[in-house]
Enzyme design. Structure first.
Site, PDB file in Angstrom:
ATOM      1  N   GLY A  62       0.842  -1.183   0.000  1.00 32.43           N
ATOM      2  CA  GLY A  62       0.000   0.000   0.000  1.00 32.43           C
ATOM      3  C   GLY A  62       0.883   1.239   0.000  1.00 32.43           C
ATOM      4  O   GLY A  62       2.014   1.190   0.458  1.00 32.43           O
ATOM      5  N   THR A  63       0.352   2.329  -0.513  1.00 29.80           N
ATOM      6  CA  THR A  63       1.207   3.514  -0.650  1.00 29.80           C
ATOM      7  C   THR A  63       0.726   4.681   0.191  1.00 29.80           C
ATOM      8  O   THR A  63       0.783   4.605   1.411  1.00 29.80           O
ATOM      9  CB  THR A  63       1.373   3.878  -2.133  1.00 29.80           C
ATOM     10  OG1 THR A  63       0.088   3.875  -2.763  1.00 29.80           O
ATOM     11  CG2 THR A  63       2.231   2.853  -2.845  1.00 29.80           C
ATOM     12  N   THR A  64       0.226   5.740  -0.389  1.00 35.17           N
ATOM     13  CA  THR A  64       0.216   7.034   0.294  1.00 35.17           C
ATOM     14  C   THR A  64      -0.977   7.259   1.228  1.00 35.17           C
ATOM     15  O   THR A  64      -2.130   7.072   0.837  1.00 35.17           O
ATOM     16  CB  THR A  64       0.257   8.149  -0.762  1.00 35.17           C
ATOM     17  OG1 THR A  64       1.333   7.873  -1.673  1.00 35.17           O
ATOM     18  CG2 THR A  64       0.481   9.490  -0.126  1.00 35.17           C
TER      19      THR A  64
END
Length: 280
Positions: free
Chosen positions: A52-54
């Site tokens: 998962g990122t931001t």
């Protein structure tokens, strides 16, 4: 647990013995293999897992907003377009996850259970500071996995009932914690998201303005970071946005977030680089 209680309808003795109000301590004593950080990889093995990122968060007058994009990546491939990365921890706090997706979600579920267990045993909720400390312990327990490339880097936000305001806590992979003033971001697009919010943040933001700001920040992060997903108008996939105030946790409805995201997208048609910060 104890085999002689199976099928009898009776709880094992471990469940009836007074002990710590921490569910994590209970697991560590009786079934440590269930803790995410106690599972190791075979030596020399590297696992490529979805990440998962931001995640972004900001305080406003009356609370705090936390939001996340929906993209999960695996190397240079989009593994999932509609991942959920923001979860309620309890009634007055929330966690946004970046890092190894599977481990992060498992850690959030364990954290939710930890807070619920404490409340049942002690008859009261932990302070927001206490919740942040419990999350520190959990991240530190995952350090071995993080050193093997399976890191979890959450963002924790909540409404502090004692202080009467929203607060945000950022973490690193070792469990190091810092309280952020105003706004922050974590994940691969965090540098771009923070730069965006730096232009737009004010101390007197309303809840609606804070929501618009964090969605703007995710848009800017997606514009420069390939691992961050922007508003997907074709598939109708938009960020997860949640507010936490003295009334508790509230996730914005899909219609509410869609309205904000579409308005921002339309505005970018005229001004692709985003709104200008007011000149003083």
């Amino acid at each position: 647990m104890e085999a002689n209680t199976r099928g009898t309808g009776r709880l094992p003795a471990a469940f009836l013995t007074p002990g710590s109000s921490s569910f994590i301590d209970f697991l560590a004593d009786h079934q440590p293999e269930l803790l995410p950080g106690r599972r190791g990889l075979p030596e020399g093995v590297m696992v490529e897992a979805p990440h998962g990122t931001t995640i972004v968060a900001a305080v406003f007058d009356g609370g705090v907003v936390i939001a996340g994009d929906r993209r999960a990546t695996m190397g240079n491939v989009i593994a999932q377009r509609d991942m959920e990365k923001v979860f309620p921890a309890d009634e007055f706090s929330a966690v946004g996850i970046a890092g190894t997706a599977g481990l992060a979600i498992e850690m959030v579920r364990l954290f939710q259970l930890e807070l619920e267990h404490y409340e049942k045993i002690e008859g009261t909720t932990l302070s927001l500071e206490g919740k942040a400390n419990r999350l520190t312990t959990m991240i530190r327990g995952n350090l071995g996995m993080a050193m093997q490339g399976l890191a979890v880097v959450p963002l924790f936000a909540g409404y502090d009932l004692d202080r009467g305001r929203g607060r945000i806590f950022n973490y690193d992979v070792t469990g190091g914690r810092s309280e952020e003033r105003g706004f922050t971001a974590t994940g691969s697009g965090s540098v771009f998201a923070r730069g965006s919010m730096k232009k737009l943040f004010r101390e007197d933001l309303t809840a609606d303005q804070a929501v618009t700001m964090v969605v703007q920040a995710l848009y800017d992060a997606a514009d420069d970071d390939s691992a961050t997903g922007g508003p997907d108008l074709a598939r109708k996939i938009f960020p997860i946005v949640s507010l936490i105030t003295e009334d508790g946790f509230r996730r914005l409805t899909e219609a509410e977030v869609t309205e904000v995201a579409v308005a921002i997208t339309d505005e970018r048609l005229a001004r692709p680089n985003g709104p200008q910060a007011p000149l003083i």
